[in-house]
Design an enzyme around this catalytic site. Structure first.
Site, short mmCIF file in Angstrom:
data_model
loop_
_atom_site.label_atom_id
_atom_site.label_comp_id
_atom_site.label_asym_id
_atom_site.label_seq_id
_atom_site.Cartn_x
_atom_site.Cartn_y
_atom_site.Cartn_z
N ASP A 44 0.83 -1.22 0.00
CA ASP A 44 0.00 0.00 0.00
C ASP A 44 0.86 1.26 0.00
O ASP A 44 0.34 2.35 -0.24
CB ASP A 44 -1.02 0.01 1.16
CG ASP A 44 -0.39 0.09 2.53
OD1 ASP A 44 0.81 -0.27 2.69
OD2 ASP A 44 -1.08 0.52 3.47
N ASP B 15 -4.83 0.51 6.40
CA ASP B 15 -5.51 0.22 7.67
C ASP B 15 -6.60 1.24 7.95
O ASP B 15 -7.73 0.90 8.29
CB ASP B 15 -4.51 0.23 8.83
CG ASP B 15 -3.44 -0.83 8.67
OD1 ASP B 15 -3.58 -1.67 7.76
OD2 ASP B 15 -2.46 -0.80 9.42
N GLY C 2 -1.25 -6.70 15.63
CA GLY C 2 -1.12 -6.61 14.18
C GLY C 2 -2.46 -6.47 13.47
O GLY C 2 -2.56 -6.65 12.27
C1 GLA Z 1 0.78 -1.99 8.42
C2 GLA Z 1 0.57 -0.62 7.80
C3 GLA Z 1 -0.20 -0.71 6.49
C4 GLA Z 1 0.42 -1.75 5.56
C5 GLA Z 1 0.67 -3.07 6.31
C6 GLA Z 1 1.43 -4.04 5.46
O1 GLA Z 1 -0.44 -2.53 8.84
O2 GLA Z 1 -0.10 0.23 8.68
O3 GLA Z 1 -0.25 0.55 5.87
O4 GLA Z 1 1.59 -1.28 4.97
O5 GLA Z 1 1.40 -2.87 7.51
O6 GLA Z 1 0.69 -4.41 4.35
#
Ligand code: GLA
Length: 385
Positions: free
Chosen positions: A36, A172, A123
């Site tokens: 992203d 996210d 996570g």
């Molecule tokens: C974290 C970041 C997201 C994305 C993920 C990996 O969650 O906040 O923006 O980069 O890692 O896909």
């Protein structure tokens, strides 16, 4: 969540009177990891667990923040919104307030109590969940609810990038703000175009598996991956006109990969280009109901994150291996930033209990401590309840 109890806790803290209750989900990412911030497509969804918050307006400029999960109360004045290491989780709301104001929206004093039903650092993006929670509270309390959700999403990301200092992409915050029940979101992070895709897995469901390994040092390693991608892009740009690594097709990558002399830089770029490609195939598989294919892509994605992107670690690899060994699991992979935290698995609905028992035991025997499992639906985005 026992909201009556949370409400009485709120009154204990701040006194009786009217107050408003909000919910902000966490998220999973089905596929499209670490792309992203490379202009790629991602396929996340909001989940039905997340952060609850109760809020009341104040007539002055004080903001009082309290959490049932973390024993740290913070009191700040709107005239003094600076990042402070000892304000811990309070820096997320502070960052949101700061950028709400910067972006020209109204802010004001308030009393807030939050409680999440997922562990922090799992996570599943508890930080973005809190950011959107606070942003929506300010939207409703001080801006008549008129700020478009996508703007709140951008403010959440900005707070995380430039206030807290984690250079995350927008996935996210977008998934959490824009989530829809039973839908995955196919988001093009290059232009923020998005489509809702039915999350129809027939007789299978998603099980979230928490390794209970804290994502230590994850922020600095995350920022390091981002830099590595920038380095790859700078080199590639000398040979082909692209704005992002995800503008490269897989055949472009094969053509130009030898210019990426350093192994780590080439590996990172390879993951990014092929992961973006996998998102397209996975979306098609989901739409066509080909869940076996989807499961296979989850496995490929994890292998790539392990071998090329180097963001998994023994705990995530173990939980994913244990899951994939189970006969009625058709695919599993880490979800989110990695370095610990959670993985997801697609499991036959009527075998979920057996699955949890099998993976739970295997993981504990090999890693030495317990994993946790959550079975939760895909739900709506941040809202007043
Ligand atoms: C974290 C970041 C997201 C994305 C993920 C990996 O969650 O906040 O923006 O980069 O890692 O896909």
């Amino acid at each position: 969540m026992d909201l009556i109890k949370l409400r009485s806790k709120f009154e204990e803290l701040y006194g009786k009177g009217s107050a408003q209750t909000f919910f902000s989900p966490s998220r999973i990412n089905i596929i499209g990891e670490h792309i992203d911030y490379n202009g790629g497509k991602v396929l996340p969804g909001a989940i039905e667990i997340g952060t609850y918050g109760i809020v009341r307006k104040r007539n002055d400029t004080r903001v009082l923040l309290s959490s049932e999960n973390i024993d740290l109360k913070i009191e700040v004045d709107l005239s003094d919104l600076e990042y402070e290491p000892n304000h811990g989780w309070g820096n997320y709301p502070k960052g949101v307030l700061y950028f709400m104001k910067e972006y020209g929206h109204k802010i004001g004093g308030m009393e807030v109590l939050i409680k999440g039903n997922i562990p922090n650092g799992a996570g599943l993006s508890s930080s973005a969940s809190v950011e959107l929670l606070i942003a929506e509270m300010i939207n409703v309390l001080y801006n008549k609810g008129e700020i478009p959700t996508v703007e709140l999403v951008k403010i959440g990301q900005k707070a995380e990038n430039d206030f807290v200092g984690v250079k995350c992409g927008i996935m996210d915050q977008f998934a959490i703000g824009m989530g829809k029940k039973d839908k995955a979101i196919l988001l093009d992070t290059n232009n923020l175009e998005y489509k809702y895709i039915n999350m129809e897995l027939k007789d299978h469901i998603i099980v979230i598996m928490n390794t209970n390994k804290r994502r230590e040092l994850s922020d600095s390693k995350y920022n390091e991956r981002r830099k590595e991608c920038e380095e790859a892009l700078d080199i590639i740009k000398e040979y082909i006109e692209v704005d992002n690594l995800c503008d490269l097709s897989t055949s472009d990558f094969e053509e130009f990969k030898n210019y990426l002399i350093k192994d780590n830089i080439r590996n990172r770029a390879e993951h990014v280009v092929y992961e973006n490609h996998r998102v397209n195939i996975a979306t098609k598989a989901l739409i066509e109901g080909d869940i076996l294919k989807l499961g296979g892509l989850l496995i490929e994605s994890h292998n790539s994150l392990r071998d090329l992107y180097d963001v998994t670690g023994v705990e995530l690899d173990q939980i994913v291996d244990s899951a994939n060994e189970f006969q009625h699991c058709i695919g599993a992979r880490m979800t989110g930033a990695g370095f610990g935290g959670c993985a997801i698995a697609i499991v036959k609905s009527d075998k979920v209990d057996e699955f949890i028992q099998y993976v739970g035991n295997d993981y504990k025997n090999r890693i030495g401590y317990e994993a946790e499992f959550y079975v939760t639906g895909i739900g709506d985005g941040t809202r007043e309840i």
